[in-house]
Scaffold this active site. Sequence first.
Site, PDB file in Angstrom:
ATOM      1  N   SER A 133      52.629   4.689  71.678  1.00 49.50           N
ATOM      2  CA  SER A 133      52.226   3.804  72.726  1.00 49.50           C
ATOM      3  C   SER A 133      53.022   3.130  73.668  1.00 49.50           C
ATOM      4  CB  SER A 133      51.174   2.950  72.146  1.00 49.50           C
ATOM      5  OG  SER A 133      51.070   1.868  73.450  1.00 49.50           O
ATOM      6  N   TYR A 148      49.317  -4.374  66.450  1.00 49.02           N
ATOM      7  CA  TYR A 148      49.097  -3.472  67.557  1.00 49.02           C
ATOM      8  C   TYR A 148      50.175  -2.292  67.995  1.00 49.02           C
ATOM      9  CZ  TYR A 148      47.607   1.421  69.534  1.00 49.02           C
ATOM     10  OH  TYR A 148      47.346   2.180  70.651  1.00 49.02           O
TER      11      TYR A 148
END
Length: 225
Positions: A133, A148
Amino acid sequence: MGAGGLVGGTVLVTGASRGLGREAARWLAERGFTVIAGTRAPALIPGTDVLALDVADEASVRAAVAHVKARHGRLDALVNNAAIQIDGTDGVLDLPLETLRRTLETNTLAPLRMAQAFAPLMGKGGRIVNVSSGGGQLSTPAAWAPAYCISKTALNAVTVQLSEGLKPKGIAVNAVCPGWVRTDMGGAEAPRSLEEGAASILWPILEAGPDVTGGFWRDGKRIEW
């Protein structure tokens, strides 16, 4: 295998019951690959061999290796897509460490576990794709979901280590950012479609040459760590 990407072969996609994993599995099946769709929940994914798999459970991963070896004999590519995001918008100073531990277990340690487990079934020209990501980039720090983001930064480090460790076997390992995609995790306001995200994820398998390894990519273009 073609001069660039793989042409056919057996690919395992984790987290394939929905979202980007399901779309990637569909793309590969339509292109003639033998697709093993790893899912925690029962799912019907046309054209695939659906495999019960919890990437955070060592026994489940061992059983998956036995299944793939017995049914398919080998693995040509692994897409480590399964991930969780269980923290919200609170800052890192308010982040419960247990939330970080759970996130790291699935998003960072599990892809490493999968690579360690399945690399013996892969030969020269094999591919491992770790779905990362932009939130994991150190060059552009993000703080919208700290557990995350930290887990994806760590996954990028795992990618580099695996790339170096698997070079002698001729297995390419890359991290990919699919962008902000309209999934259950990304939400309805995300600007990118499932098709765009899946194309980004599958570029190292379908387009990149076997010597392309140890990079971080979005839409086939290298991005900063």
